[in-house]
Write a protein that holds these residues in place. Structure first.
Motif, PDB file in Angstrom:
ATOM      1  N   CYS A 283       0.743  -1.327  -0.054  1.00  0.00           N
ATOM      2  CA  CYS A 283       0.044   0.139  -0.055  1.00  0.00           C
ATOM      3  C   CYS A 283       0.736   1.224  -0.105  1.00  0.00           C
ATOM      4  O   CYS A 283       0.357   2.416  -0.057  1.00  0.00           O
ATOM      5  N   LEU A 284       1.938   1.239   0.216  1.00  0.00           N
ATOM      6  CA  LEU A 284       3.149   2.319  -0.112  1.00  0.00           C
ATOM      7  C   LEU A 284       3.061   3.306   0.909  1.00  0.00           C
ATOM      8  O   LEU A 284       3.549   4.203   0.780  1.00  0.00           O
ATOM      9  N   ILE A 285       2.517   2.836   2.143  1.00  0.00           N
ATOM     10  CA  ILE A 285       2.396   3.706   3.611  1.00  0.00           C
ATOM     11  C   ILE A 285       3.549   3.447   4.344  1.00  0.00           C
ATOM     12  O   ILE A 285       4.218   2.319   4.448  1.00  0.00           O
ATOM     13  N   PRO A 286       4.323   4.567   4.565  1.00  0.00           N
ATOM     14  CA  PRO A 286       5.605   4.202   5.067  1.00  0.00           C
ATOM     15  C   PRO A 286       5.571   4.086   6.531  1.00  0.00           C
ATOM     16  O   PRO A 286       5.683   4.828   7.571  1.00  0.00           O
ATOM     17  N   TRP A 287       5.420   2.582   6.816  1.00  0.00           N
ATOM     18  CA  TRP A 287       5.003   2.217   8.334  1.00  0.00           C
ATOM     19  C   TRP A 287       6.109   2.517   9.262  1.00  0.00           C
ATOM     20  O   TRP A 287       5.719   2.768  10.312  1.00  0.00           O
ATOM     21  N   GLY A 288       7.450   2.495   8.721  1.00  0.00           N
ATOM     22  CA  GLY A 288       8.423   2.677   9.404  1.00  0.00           C
ATOM     23  C   GLY A 288       8.820   4.335   9.873  1.00  0.00           C
ATOM     24  O   GLY A 288       9.706   4.617  10.694  1.00  0.00           O
ATOM     25  N   GLY A 289       8.129   5.123   9.116  1.00  0.00           N
ATOM     26  CA  GLY A 289       8.473   6.645   9.000  1.00  0.00           C
ATOM     27  C   GLY A 289       7.695   7.435   9.825  1.00  0.00           C
ATOM     28  O   GLY A 289       6.850   6.858  10.555  1.00  0.00           O
ATOM     29  N   HIS A 290       8.235   8.760  10.114  1.00  0.00           N
ATOM     30  CA  HIS A 290       7.533   9.767  10.899  1.00  0.00           C
ATOM     31  C   HIS A 290       7.135   9.030  12.257  1.00  0.00           C
ATOM     32  O   HIS A 290       6.073   9.201  13.095  1.00  0.00           O
ATOM     33  N   ASP A 291       8.373   8.676  12.975  1.00  0.00           N
ATOM     34  CA  ASP A 291       8.253   8.075  14.317  1.00  0.00           C
ATOM     35  C   ASP A 291       6.856   6.920  14.559  1.00  0.00           C
ATOM     36  O   ASP A 291       6.241   6.958  15.319  1.00  0.00           O
ATOM     37  N   ASN A 292       6.999   6.107  13.437  1.00  0.00           N
ATOM     38  CA  ASN A 292       5.838   5.215  13.458  1.00  0.00           C
ATOM     39  C   ASN A 292       4.144   5.531  13.561  1.00  0.00           C
ATOM     40  O   ASN A 292       3.407   4.992  14.007  1.00  0.00           O
ATOM     41  N   LEU A 293       4.278   6.840  13.155  1.00  0.00           N
ATOM     42  CA  LEU A 293       2.857   7.593  13.275  1.00  0.00           C
ATOM     43  C   LEU A 293       1.764   6.761  12.771  1.00  0.00           C
ATOM     44  O   LEU A 293       0.360   6.677  13.232  1.00  0.00           O
ATOM     45  N   TYR A 294       1.859   6.134  11.519  1.00  0.00           N
ATOM     46  CA  TYR A 294       0.782   5.345  10.910  1.00  0.00           C
ATOM     47  C   TYR A 294       0.455   4.188  11.415  1.00  0.00           C
ATOM     48  O   TYR A 294      -0.636   3.802  11.470  1.00  0.00           O
ATOM     49  N   LEU A 295       1.439   3.521  11.872  1.00  0.00           N
ATOM     50  CA  LEU A 295       1.129   2.304  12.686  1.00  0.00           C
ATOM     51  C   LEU A 295       0.636   2.511  14.045  1.00  0.00           C
ATOM     52  O   LEU A 295      -0.414   1.613  14.439  1.00  0.00           O
ATOM     53  N   ILE A 296       0.676   3.767  14.679  1.00  0.00           N
ATOM     54  CA  ILE A 296       0.295   4.027  16.031  1.00  0.00           C
ATOM     55  C   ILE A 296      -1.340   4.410  15.732  1.00  0.00           C
ATOM     56  O   ILE A 296      -2.175   3.928  16.706  1.00  0.00           O
ATOM     57  N   GLU A 297      -1.448   4.891  14.374  1.00  0.00           N
ATOM     58  CA  GLU A 297      -2.966   5.146  13.912  1.00  0.00           C
ATOM     59  C   GLU A 297      -3.610   3.759  13.683  1.00  0.00           C
ATOM     60  O   GLU A 297      -4.811   3.779  14.191  1.00  0.00           O
ATOM     61  N   VAL A 298      -3.169   2.836  12.948  1.00  0.00           N
ATOM     62  CA  VAL A 298      -3.716   1.603  13.072  1.00  0.00           C
ATOM     63  C   VAL A 298      -4.204   1.118  14.316  1.00  0.00           C
ATOM     64  O   VAL A 298      -5.256   0.386  14.556  1.00  0.00           O
ATOM     65  N   ASP A 299      -3.072   1.011  15.165  1.00  0.00           N
ATOM     66  CA  ASP A 299      -3.239   0.639  16.403  1.00  0.00           C
ATOM     67  C   ASP A 299      -4.711   1.146  17.403  1.00  0.00           C
ATOM     68  O   ASP A 299      -5.417   0.614  17.895  1.00  0.00           O
ATOM     69  N   ARG A 300      -4.646   2.584  16.882  1.00  0.00           N
ATOM     70  CA  ARG A 300      -6.123   3.247  17.421  1.00  0.00           C
ATOM     71  C   ARG A 300      -7.350   2.724  17.042  1.00  0.00           C
ATOM     72  O   ARG A 300      -8.084   2.504  17.918  1.00  0.00           O
ATOM     73  N   VAL A 301      -7.287   2.268  15.693  1.00  0.00           N
ATOM     74  CA  VAL A 301      -8.642   1.859  15.267  1.00  0.00           C
ATOM     75  C   VAL A 301      -8.969   0.436  15.401  1.00  0.00           C
ATOM     76  O   VAL A 301      -9.941   0.001  14.945  1.00  0.00           O
TER      77      VAL A 301
END
Length: 630
Positions: A283-301
């Motif tokens: 999906c081309l989402i940089p899961w390891g970038g931006h202090d793991n911001l996007y993985l943290i958001e997945v965790d929220r939902v």
């Protein structure tokens, strides 16, 4: 000779008989009218509709003789019943045929490229709002019915061939004469969506009703979500309007749940603990970038115990790196970063097999909170409990872990206990209600709401919009979803419902909707919805105009409804009669055909139901690039 001849007794008898016959006829007619009105009151039929219409200065005769035409037709009245001129809304230019107001690529260029912020929602100001009707392309046809639409769509409805060339090897979509064919391919595996899903089923429980709601980030043409429907799993397919032209438009044309969106700066428009499963395949989402911001958001939902599935690069890079045209070092670094972030989120790795890996979120945060308190240098920290984890409308993502509700024991499921398996989950008391986290809403409220919507849907199907009972519609929007009762009452029909939750609603119940195994999104209806034109077959609006009449112009809301509604699509609006009268004044100039009907409980309820059908018309290309109706 001088006396009048006495009248014949036969004449007296005739007059008497005639008077009796007239009296008898009047009595019978009166009784017929009485019982007809009584029966109509019990069933909420056409006469009672006319009683409501009288309040809007429309005659009984007009109402009784009017019926809605669900077929193709044209024409709009030029004047209202009171003689005032109807405001006619012209067709927009054909260049707006696929206009997405809040995801306009041209407007997006005014915003920062960093973190792809320019591809988020950026809505037009009041002075930029179009006051015209978005045209369908020439040759537009009613979509192919479900389930055939999973595999086929009319090319004329979404006239784009780019992905047939760009994604030919992955078999996203193929052009076949008048139709587009979706063979079930994608970025996930050479065996297609069906085989890929069976590979996942061998690793986690997707066959027994444990998993019901899913989100697919960067979904392509939504084949993963399309094939999950076979397992009674409802996936929210989520992708931006980008270089993959019309991928979300294709998904919705197929009859698959989808919405425009991107993981950039703001939270995804869903409550905390919404999804049982999240998915990303290349999906081309940089899961390891931006202090793991996007993985943290997945965790929220993700729900407690929810699964995150990642396939494609960098998973199992040692065996696949040659085909990915990346160095071993970069792939190893990316996977190591993801693995480390997952540990910091307290996720457990379930399995890595082939080109996919699966992690599981903990059932509660007892151990996770202890770990982060002990290791204060480890990021991300746990967010403050004072913050609302469900607040997701224009709320920026945060680099902290959204805490789960308190649990007493390590084996407890946070948030009110485990969910029932599907389909029992639909009518079981949702944990957000049973735990008392929604003041004023209890188990009895929920049960009564569920029963009320079953009754209302029966009324809709029998008296107001019969095609709803016969598979005419597939994609349905509920603009003010409440507890999700409308969607729940449709669960046995071949439809899916996008449950919209206005941020202005008295109670934020979108989390309840997800706990029931349904899907939805936050949406402020003073702005456009994140979808392409002509993507919904039926729109339902309960109390929406009363909510928004003092917040923004209801004309703009109606024009947005017209934008997302397909030709010959239907609209059901429940509201106070005075509010619906104002709405009718606008719809007469929108090429809609409308009828006002009584509440299901009869004419003495001040709430009425406005039923409308959008007439069929298409735009045409002209040398001057102007649009006329066909």
């Amino acid at each position: 000779m001088g006396k009048d001849k006495p009248s014949s007794p036969k004449i007296h008898h005739f007059d008497y008989a005639r008077r009796r016959r007239v009296t008898w006829l009047l009595t019978v007619a009166g009784l017929c009218c009485f019982f007809y009105l009584l029966g109509d009151w019990q069933n909420g039929g056409a006469i009672s509709s006319s009683l409501a219409l009288n309040k809007a200065s429309i005659s009984v005769a007009d109402c009784v003789s009017s019926t809605l035409d669900f077929g193709a037709h044209h024409g709009s009245p030029s004047t209202n019943k009171d003689g005032t001129e109807v405001r006619q809304f012209p067709p927009c230019d054909m260049k707006y045929s696929e206009y997405t107001p809040c995801e306009d690529p041209i407007r997006g260029l005014n915003f920062p490229r960093e973190m792809l912020a320019y591809r988020e929602r950026h809505c037009p100001g009041k002075d930029e709002l179009l006051k015209c009707l978005i045209p369908a392309p020439p040759g537009y046809k009613n979509p192919i019915p479900w389930p055939q639409s999973r595999d086929y769509a009319w090319y004329a409805n979404t006239p784009h061939k780019e992905l047939t060339v760009e994604k030919a090897i992955q078999k996203w979509v193929q052009f076949q004469g008048e139709k587009l064919y979706f063979p079930g391919g994608g970025t996930f595996s050479t065996g297609g969506a069906e085989k890929y899903i069976e590979d996942i089923a061998a690793l986690i429980p997707i066959n027994d009703g444990t998993i019901r709601t899913a989100i697919d980030t960067g979904c392509g043409v939504a084949s993963w979500g399309a094939y999950l429907l076979q397992k009674d799993i409802l996936a929210m397919s989520f992708a931006p309007r980008d270089t993959h032209v019309s991928q979300i438009q294709f998904a919705l044309e197929r009859g698959v749940p989808a919405i425009l969106g991107i993981m950039a700066v703001h939270r995804m428009p869903y409550p905390a603990r919404a999804f049982d499963m999240a998915h990303c395949s290349r999906c081309l989402i940089p899961w390891g970038g931006h202090d793991n911001l996007y993985l943290i958001e997945v965790d929220r939902v993700l729900r407690p115990g929810g699964y995150w599935i990642l396939s494609g690069p960098p998973i199992n890079w040692k065996n696949h790196h040659k085909g990915w045209e990346r160095t071993e070092e970069s792939l190893k670094e990316e996977q190591d970063t993801i693995e480390d972030a997952a540990r910091r989120l307290c996720w457990k790795k379930v399995k890595e097999e082939g080109n996919l890996a699966i992690w599981q979120k903990p059932w509660n945060h007892i151990e996770c909170v202890k770990y982060h308190k002990k290791n204060t240098q480890v990021l991300p920290h746990v967010c403050s409990k004072a913050e609302d984890p469900d607040h997701a409308w224009y709320r920026k993502m945060e680099t902290c872990i959204t805490p789960l509700p308190d649990a007493k024991d390590k084996t407890d499921v946070a948030g009110g206990g485990p969910l029932a398996k599907w389909p029992a989950r639909l009518t079981a008391i949702p944990p957000r209600i049973s735990s008392g986290s929604l003041p004023g809403i209890n188990a009895e409220t929920f049960i009564q709401d569920t029963k009320a919507w079953v009754k209302r849907l029966t009324y809709y199907k029998v008296h107001l919009i019969p095609p709803l009972a016969h598979g005419r519609y597939r994609n349905i929007m509920d603009m003010n979803a409440g507890l999700g009762g409308f969607a729940a009452a449709l669960i046995k029909d071949p439809v899916w419902v996008m449950n919209a939750m206005p941020p202005e609603a008295k109670d934020n119940t979108l989390g309840v909707i997800y706990e029931r195994g349904l899907i939805g999104t936050y949406q402020n209806w003073c702005e456009a919805f994140s979808t392409y034109p002509r993507t919904y077959d039926l729109i339902h609006a309960n109390g929406l105009f009363s909510m928004y009449q003092d917040r923004c112009d209801i004309v703009d809301i109606l024009l947005e409804m017209d934008r997302i509604l397909r030709p010959e699509g239907a609209v059901l609006m429940r509201d106070e009669v005075d509010v619906l009268t104002k709405v009718m004044g606008t719809t007469q100039g929108m090429r809609w055909e409308c009828r006002l009907a009584d509440h299901e409980d009869g004419p003495f309820n001040s709430e009425k139901i406005l039923v409308c059908v959008k007439t069929y018309w298409v735009g045409e290309y002209a040398p001057s690039n102007s649009t006329t109706s066909d």
